[in-house]
Design a protein around this motif. Sequence first.
Motif, PDB file in Angstrom:
ATOM      1  N   ARG A  22       0.785  -1.238   0.023  1.00  0.00           N
ATOM      2  CA  ARG A  22       0.045  -0.407   0.343  1.00  0.00           C
ATOM      3  C   ARG A  22       0.769   1.311  -0.333  1.00  0.00           C
ATOM      4  NH1 ARG A  22      -5.304  -1.417   0.189  1.00  0.00           N
ATOM      5  NH2 ARG A  22      -5.005  -3.793   1.278  1.00  0.00           N
TER       6      ARG A  22
ATOM      7  N   ALA B  75      -3.079   5.654  -4.576  1.00  0.00           N
ATOM      8  CA  ALA B  75      -2.718   5.681  -2.965  1.00  0.00           C
ATOM      9  C   ALA B  75      -3.776   4.973  -2.347  1.00  0.00           C
ATOM     10  CB  ALA B  75      -1.489   7.283  -3.019  1.00  0.00           C
ATOM     11  N   SER B  76      -2.713   5.107  -1.375  1.00  0.00           N
ATOM     12  CA  SER B  76      -4.124   4.162   0.029  1.00  0.00           C
ATOM     13  C   SER B  76      -4.186   5.702   1.087  1.00  0.00           C
ATOM     14  CB  SER B  76      -3.084   3.520   1.169  1.00  0.00           C
ATOM     15  OG  SER B  76      -3.479   2.270  -0.389  1.00  0.00           O
TER      16      SER B  76
ATOM     17  N   ASP C  83      -6.915   0.078   5.773  1.00  0.00           N
ATOM     18  CA  ASP C  83      -8.020   1.226   4.866  1.00  0.00           C
ATOM     19  C   ASP C  83      -7.837   2.087   4.711  1.00  0.00           C
ATOM     20  OD1 ASP C  83     -10.109   0.343   7.229  1.00  0.00           O
ATOM     21  OD2 ASP C  83      -8.940   1.105   8.875  1.00  0.00           O
ATOM     22  N   ALA C  84      -7.366   3.015   4.723  1.00  0.00           N
ATOM     23  CA  ALA C  84      -7.370   4.097   4.015  1.00  0.00           C
ATOM     24  C   ALA C  84      -7.057   5.804   4.722  1.00  0.00           C
ATOM     25  CB  ALA C  84      -7.732   4.542   2.526  1.00  0.00           C
ATOM     26  N   VAL C  85      -5.950   6.583   4.693  1.00  0.00           N
ATOM     27  CA  VAL C  85      -6.463   7.767   5.780  1.00  0.00           C
ATOM     28  C   VAL C  85      -6.079   8.974   4.649  1.00  0.00           C
ATOM     29  CG1 VAL C  85      -5.282   6.284   7.161  1.00  0.00           C
ATOM     30  CG2 VAL C  85      -3.726   7.724   5.472  1.00  0.00           C
TER      31      VAL C  85
END
Lengths: 222, 222
Positions: A77, A98-99, A122-124
């Motif tokens: 990721r 992009a994650s 997850d993603a931020v």
Amino acid sequence: MTTVLIVDDQPMQRFGFRMLLESQDDLTVAGEASNGAEAVRLVSELRPDVALMDIRMPGLDGIEATRRIVAAGDRTRVLILTTFDLDEYAYAGLRAGASGFLVKDAQPEELLAGIRAVASGDAVVAPSLTRRLLDAFAEKLPKPGEPEAAAQDSRITQLTEREREILTVIGQGWTNSEIAERFHLAESTVKTHVGRILAKTGARDRVQAVILAYDTRLVEPS
Amino acid sequence: MTTVLIVDDQPMQRFGFRMLLESQDDLTVAGEASNGAEAVRLVSELRPDVALMDIRMPGLDGIEATRRIVAAGDRTRVLILTTFDLDEYAYAGLRAGASGFLVKDAQPEELLAGIRAVASGDAVVAPSLTRRLLDAFAEKLPKPGEPEAAAQDSRITQLTEREREILTVIGQGWTNSEIAERFHLAESTVKTHVGRILAKTGARDRVQAVILAYDTRLVEPS
DNA sequence: GCGCTCGTAGTACCCGGGTACGACGCGTGC
DNA sequence: GCACGCGTCGTACCCGGGTACTACGAGCGC
């Protein structure tokens, strides 16, 4: 244990990241890259969980490197970092797959939390960018808009100007009360118009009226 | 000083939030509401900086309350809270114009950070939801390449096969009873499906579901 | 086995939408 | 002058749609 590849052209920056990451029990640095090309190579070689990617780099930049890493289908990721929260980079980064996207001046805890989140699937997104994302979403909402031209279908042309106007906003999902409010009409008046529209067009209810509006291009799919 | 309106139908939950907020020097509770209608009223009356909004409430729910608060153009930012990180609610909430979306089991620090971020104009989304948000957002962006086939909009893809099937015929103007008859189902079953479709997609009613079906090319104008 | 999703089904309740009326003012055309 | 179309507004009524719940069997993964 989460493995991280640090990608940044500034040695001191890499050092700082390495110190921060190694201070954590659950994180370890798999390697470092100083440009995009090296990053792509090391990702396929080391298969880290997360690539901490700077954008501004000589040669292959972070965006393009991200694109290639994602395209390669690796499980790695990509968490993009930048000095400025310029949204054009955010957009490009997101498009590249992009994650996550964080600004470098974030608190260390934020960065660590971001890495862990990305590693777990997850993603931020940095708060300052999230706002823009939500705004972009909000634009997709049914908005009160002005009536437009088009449509010479007989079912449409037989309508009066006012009726076409109302059919248009029905096709945008407005309720009777919303139409009444925004057109400064009584709801009973709106109902009268709607009833006439249905009678003239042969639509059974407003749902079919919406379909008619689309089919006649009175409203266009967004 | 940031003023917060607590909206939750459970008194104990409100109490907990109040205790947490009052323990902070920079936060104060402007008031409490136990349902959506009360929330809308209190927002226009008290004009808090942030409304901490539960979703599940009797009567007017948090989504609709958010929609109205945002539509009213108040400066109050809405931070939605839910017990579960069900993304269907996230979508509905974001589309309603919320500034943030957190899960109730978040750490108190996260919640406080979220409130402060929202109050300052930023936006926050729970990490588990951000992933879907990014996916959905990436799809909206103009992609270089393929002509973009039909419905892979995330609002659609999150639906089950059965739900997509039903959304398709809703988009063709079928009533619930027609769907029940032609699919050999009970009307209550159809209603259950429709309800889930609306919840997941954020559509307010079947009219907006029809619009969604067209916009995502799930159905095409004839 | 247990938890989970999914599809199915039910009841009860409320509300927005649609229908069926009647009514009035304002133009336009005959 | 008068009919007519059009836009406006009202009341009364009914029904389909949507919500809020609960429930249960099948299938699937751990």
